[in-house]
Design a protein around this motif. Sequence first.
Motif, PDB file in Angstrom:
ATOM      1  N   ARG A   1      59.268 120.368  78.710  1.00 31.91           N
ATOM      2  CA  ARG A   1      60.667 119.934  78.661  1.00 31.91           C
ATOM      3  C   ARG A   1      60.719 118.421  78.829  1.00 31.91           C
ATOM      4  NH1 ARG A   1      64.269 124.307  82.144  1.00 31.91           N
ATOM      5  NH2 ARG A   1      63.661 126.157  80.953  1.00 31.91           N
ATOM      6  N   GLY A   2      61.324 117.771  77.895  1.00 28.54           N
ATOM      7  CA  GLY A   2      61.424 116.322  77.978  1.00 28.54           C
ATOM      8  C   GLY A   2      60.181 115.626  77.447  1.00 28.54           C
ATOM      9  N   TRP A   3      59.949 114.416  77.970  1.00 30.13           N
ATOM     10  CA  TRP A   3      58.910 113.552  77.430  1.00 30.13           C
ATOM     11  C   TRP A   3      57.860 113.197  78.468  1.00 30.13           C
ATOM     12  CZ3 TRP A   3      58.975 111.046  72.444  1.00 30.13           C
ATOM     13  CH2 TRP A   3      60.020 111.492  71.624  1.00 30.13           C
ATOM     14  N   LEU A   4      57.689 114.045  79.485  1.00 28.88           N
ATOM     15  CA  LEU A   4      56.771 113.716  80.561  1.00 28.88           C
ATOM     16  C   LEU A   4      55.337 113.526  80.067  1.00 28.88           C
ATOM     17  CD1 LEU A   4      56.253 113.254  83.531  1.00 28.88           C
ATOM     18  CD2 LEU A   4      56.026 115.729  83.834  1.00 28.88           C
ATOM     19  N   ASP A   5      54.864 114.426  79.191  1.00 23.44           N
ATOM     20  CA  ASP A   5      53.490 114.304  78.706  1.00 23.44           C
ATOM     21  C   ASP A   5      53.294 113.053  77.865  1.00 23.44           C
ATOM     22  OD1 ASP A   5      55.176 115.393  76.819  1.00 23.44           O
ATOM     23  OD2 ASP A   5      53.662 116.708  75.934  1.00 23.44           O
ATOM     24  N   GLU A   6      54.295 112.730  77.020  1.00 20.88           N
ATOM     25  CA  GLU A   6      54.194 111.530  76.185  1.00 20.88           C
ATOM     26  C   GLU A   6      54.197 110.266  77.030  1.00 20.88           C
ATOM     27  OE1 GLU A   6      56.228 114.007  75.629  1.00 20.88           O
ATOM     28  OE2 GLU A   6      56.232 114.596  73.514  1.00 20.88           O
ATOM     29  N   ILE A   7      55.072 110.239  78.036  1.00 22.62           N
ATOM     30  CA  ILE A   7      55.165 109.063  78.901  1.00 22.62           C
ATOM     31  C   ILE A   7      53.879 108.886  79.695  1.00 22.62           C
ATOM     32  CG2 ILE A   7      56.346 108.086  80.912  1.00 22.62           C
ATOM     33  CD1 ILE A   7      58.910 109.448  79.884  1.00 22.62           C
ATOM     34  N   LEU A   8      53.337 109.975  80.232  1.00 19.29           N
ATOM     35  CA  LEU A   8      52.099 109.917  81.000  1.00 19.29           C
ATOM     36  C   LEU A   8      50.950 109.379  80.143  1.00 19.29           C
ATOM     37  CD1 LEU A   8      50.429 110.585  83.525  1.00 19.29           C
ATOM     38  CD2 LEU A   8      50.151 112.907  82.623  1.00 19.29           C
ATOM     39  N   ALA A   9      50.812 109.909  78.944  1.00 18.63           N
ATOM     40  CA  ALA A   9      49.737 109.468  78.047  1.00 18.63           C
ATOM     41  C   ALA A   9      49.902 108.000  77.670  1.00 18.63           C
ATOM     42  CB  ALA A   9      49.716 110.331  76.790  1.00 18.63           C
ATOM     43  N   ALA A  10      51.128 107.580  77.385  1.00 21.22           N
ATOM     44  CA  ALA A  10      51.376 106.195  76.989  1.00 21.22           C
ATOM     45  C   ALA A  10      51.081 105.222  78.127  1.00 21.22           C
ATOM     46  CB  ALA A  10      52.827 106.043  76.531  1.00 21.22           C
ATOM     47  N   VAL A  11      51.493 105.566  79.339  1.00 22.25           N
ATOM     48  CA  VAL A  11      51.255 104.696  80.498  1.00 22.25           C
ATOM     49  C   VAL A  11      49.760 104.530  80.753  1.00 22.25           C
ATOM     50  CG1 VAL A  11      51.502 104.521  83.008  1.00 22.25           C
ATOM     51  CG2 VAL A  11      53.473 105.140  81.608  1.00 22.25           C
ATOM     52  N   VAL A  12      49.029 105.638  80.731  1.00 27.17           N
ATOM     53  CA  VAL A  12      47.576 105.583  80.952  1.00 27.17           C
ATOM     54  C   VAL A  12      46.898 104.780  79.845  1.00 27.17           C
ATOM     55  CG1 VAL A  12      45.452 106.937  81.070  1.00 27.17           C
ATOM     56  CG2 VAL A  12      47.516 107.737  82.240  1.00 27.17           C
ATOM     57  N   ALA A  13      47.308 105.004  78.597  1.00 23.62           N
ATOM     58  CA  ALA A  13      46.709 104.294  77.460  1.00 23.62           C
ATOM     59  C   ALA A  13      46.948 102.793  77.555  1.00 23.62           C
ATOM     60  CB  ALA A  13      47.286 104.839  76.150  1.00 23.62           C
ATOM     61  N   ILE A  14      48.164 102.395  77.874  1.00 22.05           N
ATOM     62  CA  ILE A  14      48.490 100.970  77.995  1.00 22.05           C
ATOM     63  C   ILE A  14      47.708 100.335  79.140  1.00 22.05           C
ATOM     64  CG2 ILE A  14      50.334  99.338  78.550  1.00 22.05           C
ATOM     65  CD1 ILE A  14      52.255 101.255  77.084  1.00 22.05           C
ATOM     66  N   ALA A  15      47.629 101.054  80.261  1.00 23.63           N
ATOM     67  CA  ALA A  15      46.900 100.531  81.423  1.00 23.63           C
ATOM     68  C   ALA A  15      45.427 100.317  81.094  1.00 23.63           C
ATOM     69  CB  ALA A  15      47.046 101.493  82.601  1.00 23.63           C
ATOM     70  N   LEU A  16      44.811 101.275  80.405  1.00 28.21           N
ATOM     71  CA  LEU A  16      43.405 101.154  80.044  1.00 28.21           C
ATOM     72  C   LEU A  16      43.187 100.031  79.033  1.00 28.21           C
ATOM     73  CD1 LEU A  16      42.390 104.916  79.707  1.00 28.21           C
ATOM     74  CD2 LEU A  16      41.783 103.339  81.554  1.00 28.21           C
ATOM     75  N   ALA A  17      44.074  99.936  78.054  1.00 28.28           N
ATOM     76  CA  ALA A  17      43.926  98.914  77.015  1.00 28.28           C
ATOM     77  C   ALA A  17      44.084  97.505  77.574  1.00 28.28           C
ATOM     78  CB  ALA A  17      44.952  99.145  75.903  1.00 28.28           C
ATOM     79  N   MET A  18      44.916  97.347  78.610  1.00 24.78           N
ATOM     80  CA  MET A  18      45.195  96.020  79.165  1.00 24.78           C
ATOM     81  C   MET A  18      44.361  95.708  80.403  1.00 24.78           C
ATOM     82  SD  MET A  18      49.354  95.833  78.745  1.00 24.78           S
ATOM     83  CE  MET A  18      49.368  94.102  79.251  1.00 24.78           C
ATOM     84  N   TRP A  19      43.550  96.657  80.852  1.00 21.82           N
ATOM     85  CA  TRP A  19      42.766  96.474  82.074  1.00 21.82           C
ATOM     86  C   TRP A  19      41.746  95.353  81.864  1.00 21.82           C
ATOM     87  CZ3 TRP A  19      42.445 100.918  85.791  1.00 21.82           C
ATOM     88  CH2 TRP A  19      41.758 100.551  86.967  1.00 21.82           C
ATOM     89  N   PRO A  20      41.843  94.259  82.626  1.00 19.91           N
ATOM     90  CA  PRO A  20      40.930  93.125  82.447  1.00 19.91           C
ATOM     91  C   PRO A  20      39.470  93.512  82.695  1.00 19.91           C
ATOM     92  CG  PRO A  20      42.821  92.503  83.788  1.00 19.91           C
ATOM     93  CD  PRO A  20      42.852  93.997  83.676  1.00 19.91           C
ATOM     94  N   GLY A  21      38.633  93.232  81.739  1.00 18.13           N
ATOM     95  CA  GLY A  21      37.206  93.459  81.912  1.00 18.13           C
ATOM     96  C   GLY A  21      36.746  94.901  81.826  1.00 18.13           C
ATOM     97  N   LEU A  22      37.660  95.833  81.553  1.00 14.71           N
ATOM     98  CA  LEU A  22      37.274  97.236  81.474  1.00 14.71           C
ATOM     99  C   LEU A  22      36.462  97.483  80.203  1.00 14.71           C
ATOM    100  CD1 LEU A  22      37.490 100.113  82.633  1.00 14.71           C
ATOM    101  CD2 LEU A  22      39.560 100.412  81.261  1.00 14.71           C
ATOM    102  N   ASP A  23      35.287  98.052  80.348  1.00 13.59           N
ATOM    103  CA  ASP A  23      34.409  98.322  79.212  1.00 13.59           C
ATOM    104  C   ASP A  23      34.805  99.642  78.546  1.00 13.59           C
ATOM    105  OD1 ASP A  23      32.421  98.443  77.367  1.00 13.59           O
ATOM    106  OD2 ASP A  23      30.773  98.725  78.790  1.00 13.59           O
ATOM    107  N   LEU A  24      35.320  99.533  77.327  1.00 14.61           N
ATOM    108  CA  LEU A  24      35.729 100.717  76.575  1.00 14.61           C
ATOM    109  C   LEU A  24      34.809 100.974  75.385  1.00 14.61           C
ATOM    110  CD1 LEU A  24      39.617 100.227  76.531  1.00 14.61           C
ATOM    111  CD2 LEU A  24      38.289 101.735  78.009  1.00 14.61           C
ATOM    112  N   ALA A  25      33.566 100.509  75.504  1.00 15.22           N
ATOM    113  CA  ALA A  25      32.615 100.637  74.396  1.00 15.22           C
ATOM    114  C   ALA A  25      32.320 102.085  74.036  1.00 15.22           C
ATOM    115  CB  ALA A  25      31.318  99.908  74.736  1.00 15.22           C
ATOM    116  N   MET A  26      32.581 103.016  74.959  1.00 15.61           N
ATOM    117  CA  MET A  26      32.294 104.414  74.688  1.00 15.61           C
ATOM    118  C   MET A  26      33.351 105.079  73.801  1.00 15.61           C
ATOM    119  SD  MET A  26      34.914 105.633  76.678  1.00 15.61           S
ATOM    120  CE  MET A  26      34.537 107.365  76.686  1.00 15.61           C
ATOM    121  N   LEU A  27      34.466 104.397  73.559  1.00 20.35           N
ATOM    122  CA  LEU A  27      35.545 105.024  72.800  1.00 20.35           C
ATOM    123  C   LEU A  27      35.130 105.373  71.374  1.00 20.35           C
ATOM    124  CD1 LEU A  27      38.858 103.195  73.800  1.00 20.35           C
ATOM    125  CD2 LEU A  27      38.037 105.452  74.459  1.00 20.35           C
ATOM    126  N   GLY A  28      34.490 104.429  70.684  1.00 17.05           N
ATOM    127  CA  GLY A  28      34.065 104.689  69.311  1.00 17.05           C
ATOM    128  C   GLY A  28      33.138 105.884  69.201  1.00 17.05           C
TER     129      GLY A  28
END
Length: 225
Positions: A127-154
């Motif tokens: 009900r509502g947009w809780l799952d979308e909001i949760l995913a978006a917040v986590v995604a933005i935080a990870l993408a903007m996290w200074p120095g976070l190594d995301l090399a495993m994503l590919g």
Amino acid sequence: MGISHAMTGAVAWSALQLIHPQTTPVLVAGLAVTAGAALIPDLDHRDSTASRSLGPLTWVLCRVVQAVSGGHRRATHSLAGCATLAIAVQMAVQARPGVVGTVATAVLLAVILASVVHLVPLRAFKRGWLDEILAAVVAIALAMWPGLDLAMLGPAVLVGTLVHALGDAITRQGIPFWWPISRKNVRLARFKAGGWTERWVLRPAFVLAIPALLFWEPVMSFLGR
């Protein structure tokens, strides 16, 4: 079906732990990403989990993917399609902390994570947009996290999309795995998608396989003492 694809992605990443041991953060992140990535090829179908995961955003993405890929189970289910998506994700990650790279990484992560969260059978998420909001917040935080190594994503996206393609290759319809070299469908078996074999044989096997693979080394080390 979505839950089966997500589970195969998690099984594949768990198996990689035996070949190439990972740190706990990378292992956990990889499980989430491969499970989500294993749903992404079905962005070419309007009723799929991935296409419904982020509302209007994935609705538009679905229409674009359908137009570009040629329809359901076409380009997105090929080796070339899986590799293209993985390369695109890796390029976005490498372009961080630039604005374009950060935004692209956040959008891709949001779609992947939202696809996984969308499968969670919690009433609050239905009900509502809780799952979308949760995913978006986590995604933005990870993408903007200074120095976070995301090399495993590919690599995680490549593993997830490939196991999706192979999963569909064992169904009656098959997939054009070698597209665009060959448009002929590859069929490794002829299971019925969503049939009793998937529900009562494969899924229970996946449920048992994930913890077995994750804890194989610790258990073997303990028994060997």
